[in-house]
Design a protein around this motif. Structure first.
Motif, PDB file in Angstrom:
ATOM      1  N   UNK A 133       1.243   8.845  10.803  1.00  0.00           N
ATOM      2  CA  UNK A 133       2.703   8.972  10.658  1.00  0.00           C
ATOM      3  C   UNK A 133       2.987   9.966   9.534  1.00  0.00           C
ATOM      4  N   UNK A 134       3.597  11.088   9.883  1.00  0.00           N
ATOM      5  CA  UNK A 134       3.996  12.053   8.855  1.00  0.00           C
ATOM      6  C   UNK A 134       5.460  11.803   8.539  1.00  0.00           C
ATOM      7  N   UNK A 135       5.747  11.496   7.286  1.00  0.00           N
ATOM      8  CA  UNK A 135       7.109  11.119   6.890  1.00  0.00           C
ATOM      9  C   UNK A 135       8.102  12.254   7.112  1.00  0.00           C
ATOM     10  N   UNK A 136       9.320  11.898   7.493  1.00  0.00           N
ATOM     11  CA  UNK A 136      10.403  12.887   7.655  1.00  0.00           C
ATOM     12  C   UNK A 136      11.617  12.374   6.868  1.00  0.00           C
ATOM     13  N   UNK A 137      12.570  13.289   6.562  1.00  0.00           N
ATOM     14  CA  UNK A 137      13.722  12.885   5.754  1.00  0.00           C
ATOM     15  C   UNK A 137      14.812  12.222   6.577  1.00  0.00           C
ATOM     16  N   UNK A 138      15.063  12.787   7.778  1.00  0.00           N
ATOM     17  CA  UNK A 138      16.209  12.299   8.549  1.00  0.00           C
ATOM     18  C   UNK A 138      15.835  11.952   9.973  1.00  0.00           C
ATOM     19  N   UNK A 139      16.495  10.939  10.506  1.00  0.00           N
ATOM     20  CA  UNK A 139      16.303  10.580  11.911  1.00  0.00           C
ATOM     21  C   UNK A 139      17.664  10.623  12.603  1.00  0.00           C
TER      22      UNK A 139
ATOM     23  N   UNK B 197      -0.189   6.701   2.820  1.00  0.00           N
ATOM     24  CA  UNK B 197      -1.545   6.353   2.380  1.00  0.00           C
ATOM     25  C   UNK B 197      -2.345   5.914   3.599  1.00  0.00           C
ATOM     26  N   UNK B 198      -3.609   5.554   3.389  1.00  0.00           N
ATOM     27  CA  UNK B 198      -4.445   5.078   4.496  1.00  0.00           C
ATOM     28  C   UNK B 198      -4.491   3.553   4.424  1.00  0.00           C
ATOM     29  N   UNK B 199      -4.159   2.891   5.515  1.00  0.00           N
ATOM     30  CA  UNK B 199      -4.101   1.421   5.531  1.00  0.00           C
ATOM     31  C   UNK B 199      -5.015   0.915   6.632  1.00  0.00           C
TER      32      UNK B 199
ATOM     33  N   UNK C 105       0.840  -1.214   0.000  1.00  0.00           N
ATOM     34  CA  UNK C 105       0.000   0.000   0.000  1.00  0.00           C
ATOM     35  C   UNK C 105       0.871   1.258   0.000  1.00  0.00           C
ATOM     36  N   UNK C 106       2.064   1.152   0.602  1.00  0.00           N
ATOM     37  CA  UNK C 106       2.979   2.310   0.622  1.00  0.00           C
ATOM     38  C   UNK C 106       3.739   2.453  -0.702  1.00  0.00           C
TER      39      UNK C 106
ATOM     40  N   UNK D 241       6.985   3.503   7.207  1.00  0.00           N
ATOM     41  CA  UNK D 241       6.309   4.769   6.875  1.00  0.00           C
ATOM     42  C   UNK D 241       7.004   6.014   7.422  1.00  0.00           C
ATOM     43  N   UNK D 242       7.928   5.853   8.361  1.00  0.00           N
ATOM     44  CA  UNK D 242       8.518   7.063   8.966  1.00  0.00           C
ATOM     45  C   UNK D 242       9.256   7.925   7.942  1.00  0.00           C
ATOM     46  N   UNK D 243       9.759   7.274   6.862  1.00  0.00           N
ATOM     47  CA  UNK D 243      10.468   8.042   5.825  1.00  0.00           C
ATOM     48  C   UNK D 243       9.612   8.232   4.567  1.00  0.00           C
ATOM     49  N   UNK D 244       8.352   7.742   4.575  1.00  0.00           N
ATOM     50  CA  UNK D 244       7.520   7.854   3.361  1.00  0.00           C
ATOM     51  C   UNK D 244       7.175   9.312   3.081  1.00  0.00           C
ATOM     52  N   UNK D 245       6.849   9.605   1.815  1.00  0.00           N
ATOM     53  CA  UNK D 245       6.414  10.964   1.483  1.00  0.00           C
ATOM     54  C   UNK D 245       4.995  11.162   1.996  1.00  0.00           C
ATOM     55  N   UNK D 246       4.787  12.202   2.767  1.00  0.00           N
ATOM     56  CA  UNK D 246       3.425  12.536   3.210  1.00  0.00           C
ATOM     57  C   UNK D 246       2.957  11.705   4.387  1.00  0.00           C
ATOM     58  N   UNK D 247       1.638  11.632   4.532  1.00  0.00           N
ATOM     59  CA  UNK D 247       1.017  11.076   5.736  1.00  0.00           C
ATOM     60  C   UNK D 247       0.520   9.650   5.528  1.00  0.00           C
ATOM     61  N   UNK D 248       0.867   8.775   6.457  1.00  0.00           N
ATOM     62  CA  UNK D 248       0.320   7.412   6.475  1.00  0.00           C
ATOM     63  C   UNK D 248      -0.623   7.314   7.666  1.00  0.00           C
ATOM     64  N   UNK D 249      -1.783   6.720   7.438  1.00  0.00           N
ATOM     65  CA  UNK D 249      -2.708   6.489   8.560  1.00  0.00           C
ATOM     66  C   UNK D 249      -2.960   4.988   8.639  1.00  0.00           C
ATOM     67  N   UNK D 250      -2.698   4.422   9.814  1.00  0.00           N
ATOM     68  CA  UNK D 250      -2.997   2.993  10.016  1.00  0.00           C
ATOM     69  C   UNK D 250      -4.259   2.906  10.854  1.00  0.00           C
TER      70      UNK D 250
END
Ligand code: EPU
Length: 424
Positions: free
Chosen positions: A217-223, A156-158, A134-135, A175-184
């Motif tokens: 989960x809103x994706x971010x570039x760096x951790x 995406x929404x899962x 889905x991602x 999902x932490x690095x995905x583009x945009x928002x993931x909702x589980x």
């Protein structure tokens, strides 16, 4: 020769036991740490073989690890490489599947063998894989080896058909690095999931809704790096509470979060156990050990319901109840192998999948038994402490996967427990 645990039962227990960091949180926190670009230090790491196996896997990926003291693990992923994970260690461990989400999230690709772990009936990972797809990832499988890759991961929404602990964590890791928002949606709510999300947020992730069934989960570039203390192990705590209920004159279980144990403590009260519940301890005292307990009915449920992992050792206590108790599994319907072992010790446990029916009270007697999985092993330890005579437990590697310093903790409480090599 095989190393076994022997227990001479029937000795009353007294004193304090300190609960270690949560195994099921640790086995996800360690893979989660590799998402950082800098070192992560984790405190409260239990001394168990699953942790040693995960460290081997980290080292195979070029991650530097160092024990700062017996409970503090330093993980430096700065120079790690995304190697295929196909060593034997992957197959021995259930939690190796968390490298799927972590490596997919970090590199957009992972090659990994099918994870192993305790046999509790079927344990598919379809929900993890659907989540990755889905991602935006593609999943292929050749023999035992999965290849999961994505040019980019997009939020995406899962909706999870089942609120799976593993799938919730794995999708969160990806999902932490995905583009945009993931909702589980229909996410699992276990405390261990909150712990993983807390570590990720300390590393700079943006996760909300922890502890609810909707995780955002809103994706971010760096951790970045951080320090994290693991929550106490609620299953280890429950195991010691059951031991206390069965055998303690006065026993204090320390370093617990009583809220995580409410389903268990309320069942213990129902069957007639008195306890004092403090802020971070539970004391079991003033119980008449010779008096039969009240029978009950239990149905295992996702958190905050009655944990499936505790069902097995709880069954043992129910052999002390006067009448018929029923334990119904709604998570792993075949998780009843311990019943057959308990019957060898004199219990009367009938298995009608998905239910175990325990008729008591039946005194237990020591004999040779086999730990068929981790919590079956825990059940046999509880039974051994209760039984008359010596119980000899085989296949103890299952127990060592998840219980930190079990023998020493029990010896400290007055139990007669030791290890021995025997002919097998
Ligand atoms: N399920 C699926 N498809 C999936 C994932 C799960 O059908 O893709 C089903 C399972 O077969 C099961 C239910 O969903 O019937 C719940 O499984 P879940 O994914 O929640 O379990 P898990 O993540 O594999 C963790 C713990 C187990 C614990 C369960 C349930 C770890 C490493 N393991 O397993 O712990 O029993 O959650 O709470 O965290 C143990 O500690 O002894 C142990 C087995």
């Amino acid at each position: 020769m095989e190393e076994v645990i022997k227990i001479e039962g029937g000795h009353p227990l007294n004193g304090t036991v300190r609960i270690s960091g949560s195994k099921n949180a640790t086995v996800a926190l360690i893979p989660a740490a590799i998402l950082a670009e800098e070192p992560v230090t984790i405190y409260g790491v239990p001394e168990i073989s699953d942790v040693r196996a995960l460290i081997r896997l980290l080292n195979e990926l070029g991650v530097v690890t160092e024990w700062k003291d017996s409970e503090t693990l330093y993980i430096d992923p700065t120079n790690m490489k995304n190697e295929p994970m196909t060593s034997d260690t992957v197959k021995k461990l259930r939690a190796s599947y968390y490298f799927m989400g972590a490596l997919l999230g970090k590199y957009g690709k992972v090659v990994i063998d099918m994870p192993g772990g305790c046999y509790l009936g079927k344990r598919p990972i379809d929900l993890h894989l659907k989540g990755f797809e889905a991602l935006g990832a593609t999943v292929s499988c050749s023999g035992e080896t999965y290849t999961i890759e994505a040019r980019e991961l997009t939020g995406t929404r899962i909706f999870l058909d089942i609120s799976s602990v593993g799938a919730t964590i794995n999708i969160m890791l990806a999902a932490v690095h995905a583009n945009g928002r993931t909702i589980i949606d229909n996410a699992a709510r276990e405390p261990e999931i909150i712990d993983i999300a807390t570590l990720l947020n300390k590393m700079g992730a943006r996760i909300h809704g922890m502890g609810t069934s909707t995780l955002v989960i809103d994706g971010v570039d760096n951790l970045h790096g951080c320090f994290h203390e693991i929550i106490p192990d609620r299953i280890e705590a429950a195991t010691y509470l059951l031991i206390a209920a069965a055998m303690a004159e006065d026993m204090r279980v320390e370093n617990v979060i009583p809220q995580h144990l409410e389903a268990i403590t309320s069942k213990l009260k129902e069957i007639g156990i008195t306890m004092e519940i403090g802020d971070d301890f539970i004391r079991v005292h003033g119980n008449d050990l010779s008096k039969p307990l009240r029978p009950t009915e239990i149905t295992t449920k996702p958190y905050p319901g009655f944990a499936t992992d505790v069902q097995q050792p709880f069954t043992v206590l129910l052999t002390k109840a006067d009448g018929v108790s029923r334990v119904r599994e709604s998570i792993y319907e075949e998780r009843f192998k311990h019943c057959f072992e308990l019957n060898k010790m004199g219990a009367s446990c009938k298995v009608e999948i998905p239910e175990g029916i325990i008729t008591g009270p039946t005194p237990l007697r020591g004999t040779r038994v086999t730990a068929t999985d981790l919590r079956c092993g825990a059940a046999l330890v509880v039974a051994g402490l209760m039984a008359e005579g010596v119980t000899e437990i085989h296949d103890i590697y299952h127990i060592d996967r998840g219980y930190d310093n079990l023998d020493h903790k029990l010896q400290h409480l007055g139990a007669k427990i030791w290890r021995e090599y025997v002919e097998n």
